[in-house]
Design an enzyme around this catalytic site. Structure first.
Site, PDB file in Angstrom:
ATOM      1  N   TYR A   1     -12.170  -3.195  -3.623  1.00  0.00           N
ATOM      2  CA  TYR A   1     -12.740  -3.239  -2.271  1.00  0.00           C
ATOM      3  C   TYR A   1     -14.263  -3.302  -2.305  1.00  0.00           C
ATOM      4  CZ  TYR A   1      -8.249  -2.442   0.111  1.00  0.00           C
ATOM      5  OH  TYR A   1      -6.975  -2.570   0.629  1.00  0.00           O
TER       6      TYR A   1
ATOM      7  N   HIS B   1      -1.673  -5.328   1.398  1.00  0.00           N
ATOM      8  CA  HIS B   1      -2.921  -6.045   1.153  1.00  0.00           C
ATOM      9  C   HIS B   1      -2.575  -7.425   0.627  1.00  0.00           C
ATOM     10  CE1 HIS B   1      -6.796  -7.238  -0.520  1.00  0.00           C
ATOM     11  NE2 HIS B   1      -6.100  -7.641  -1.559  1.00  0.00           N
TER      12      HIS B   1
ATOM     13  N   ASN C   1      -1.829  -0.123   7.273  1.00  0.00           N
ATOM     14  CA  ASN C   1      -1.277  -1.453   7.586  1.00  0.00           C
ATOM     15  C   ASN C   1      -0.408  -2.067   6.491  1.00  0.00           C
ATOM     16  OD1 ASN C   1      -3.368  -2.051   5.903  1.00  0.00           O
ATOM     17  ND2 ASN C   1      -4.429  -3.447   7.307  1.00  0.00           N
TER      18      ASN C   1
ATOM     19  N   LYS D   1       0.842  -1.198   0.000  1.00  0.00           N
ATOM     20  CA  LYS D   1       0.000   0.000   0.000  1.00  0.00           C
ATOM     21  C   LYS D   1       0.885   1.260   0.000  1.00  0.00           C
ATOM     22  CE  LYS D   1      -3.907  -2.292   2.297  1.00  0.00           C
ATOM     23  NZ  LYS D   1      -4.680  -2.404   3.582  1.00  0.00           N
TER      24      LYS D   1
ATOM     25  N   GLU E   1      -9.130 -10.713  -7.767  1.00  0.00           N
ATOM     26  CA  GLU E   1      -8.237  -9.548  -7.720  1.00  0.00           C
ATOM     27  C   GLU E   1      -7.193  -9.588  -8.840  1.00  0.00           C
ATOM     28  OE1 GLU E   1      -6.885  -9.301  -3.617  1.00  0.00           O
ATOM     29  OE2 GLU E   1      -8.967  -9.380  -2.904  1.00  0.00           O
TER      30      GLU E   1
HETATM   31  N1  UDP Z   1      -9.653  -1.076   7.400  1.00  0.00           N
HETATM   32  C1  UDP Z   1      -9.709   0.092   8.129  1.00  0.00           C
HETATM   33  N2  UDP Z   1     -10.482   0.113   9.267  1.00  0.00           N
HETATM   34  C2  UDP Z   1     -11.194  -0.969   9.691  1.00  0.00           C
HETATM   35  C3  UDP Z   1     -11.126  -2.149   8.940  1.00  0.00           C
HETATM   36  C4  UDP Z   1     -10.350  -2.178   7.800  1.00  0.00           C
HETATM   37  O1  UDP Z   1      -9.093   1.091   7.776  1.00  0.00           O
HETATM   38  O2  UDP Z   1     -11.851  -0.881  10.727  1.00  0.00           O
HETATM   39  C5  UDP Z   1      -8.834  -1.113   6.175  1.00  0.00           C
HETATM   40  C6  UDP Z   1      -7.483  -1.775   6.383  1.00  0.00           C
HETATM   41  O3  UDP Z   1      -6.520  -1.071   5.578  1.00  0.00           O
HETATM   42  C7  UDP Z   1      -7.713  -3.171   5.843  1.00  0.00           C
HETATM   43  C8  UDP Z   1      -8.686  -2.887   4.679  1.00  0.00           C
HETATM   44  O4  UDP Z   1      -9.523  -1.853   5.180  1.00  0.00           O
HETATM   45  O5  UDP Z   1      -6.516  -3.777   5.403  1.00  0.00           O
HETATM   46  C9  UDP Z   1      -9.548  -4.054   4.260  1.00  0.00           C
HETATM   47  O6  UDP Z   1     -10.179  -4.611   5.407  1.00  0.00           O
HETATM   48  P1  UDP Z   1     -10.266  -6.190   5.603  1.00  0.00           P
HETATM   49  O7  UDP Z   1     -11.174  -6.437   6.758  1.00  0.00           O
HETATM   50  O8  UDP Z   1     -10.589  -6.839   4.313  1.00  0.00           O
HETATM   51  O9  UDP Z   1      -8.770  -6.553   6.075  1.00  0.00           O
HETATM   52  P2  UDP Z   1      -7.584  -7.320   5.322  1.00  0.00           P
HETATM   53  O10 UDP Z   1      -8.190  -8.354   4.418  1.00  0.00           O
HETATM   54  O11 UDP Z   1      -6.793  -6.270   4.584  1.00  0.00           O
HETATM   55  O12 UDP Z   1      -6.772  -7.933   6.439  1.00  0.00           O
HETATM   56 MG    MG Z   2      -9.740  -8.253   3.063  1.00  0.00          MG
END
Ligand code: UDP
Ligand code: MG
Length: 148
Positions: free
Chosen positions: A49, A115, A112, A9, A126
């Site tokens: 997303y 991805h 974080n 990211k 994807e």
């Molecule tokens: N995210 C966020 N706040 C939240 C949950 C998710 O900013 O409360 C962001 C975070 O960058 C995360 C992305 O949205 O990586 C996608 O969320 P997901 O639950 O799919 O997590 P991932 O698959 O990336 O672990």
């Molecule tokens: Mg996810």
């Protein structure tokens, strides 16, 4: 052999973590079969997303993802989606185990670093969004010693 979609990211790119992250994927034994540095257009962020479009965090997530270039990749290897999710760690970096990418390099759920597709089905979806023309096919010379 399985393939999965991974993306560094914008915070990871800006912090100079691209080499470290690719190194971790390579050292695990995963083979890089596609890579592109790109500032993602809004339409593709929304497709990527799609499951989060209605979430309260989505507007902030979208601004974050569009704030700078991302490094988009496809890697290949045994159980690729699961393997890369394990290396990536939990979504919230404070809950991610030490030794994982998020556990070692992040502090905030909204910054974080990486991805990774969460299943083979998500990986296929994807890869279709970001690499519709496919990937580069080749053999890595260490394959005979990586796999039994
Ligand atoms: N995210 C966020 N706040 C939240 C949950 C998710 O900013 O409360 C962001 C975070 O960058 C995360 C992305 O949205 O990586 C996608 O969320 P997901 O639950 O799919 O997590 P991932 O698959 O990336 O672990
Ligand atoms: Mg996810």
């Amino acid at each position: 052999m399985d393939r999965t979609f991974v993306m560094v990211k914008p915070d990871g790119v800006q912090r100079g973590l691209v080499g470290e992250i690719i190194g971790r994927l390579e050292r695990k034994g995963l083979k890089l079969v596609a890579a592109r540095l790109e500032r993602l257009p809004e339409e593709r962020v929304d497709r990527h997303y799609a499951e989060h479009l209605e979430k309260p965090f989505y507007p902030g997530l979208k601004r974050y993802i569009m704030s700078g270039p991302c490094l988009l990749m496809v890697v290949e290897g045994k159980d690729a989606a699961r393997t890369v999710r394990t290396l990536t760690g939990a979504t919230d970096p404070l809950e991610a185990a030490p030794g994982t990418i998020r556990g070692d390099f992040g502090l905030e759920i909204g910054r974080n670093v990486i991805h990774a597709a969460d299943s083979p089905e998500s990986a296929a979806r994807e890869m279709g969004i970001h690499f519709p023309d496919g990937v580069v096919e080749y053999h890595r010379i260490d394959e005979p010693v990586l796999y039994e």
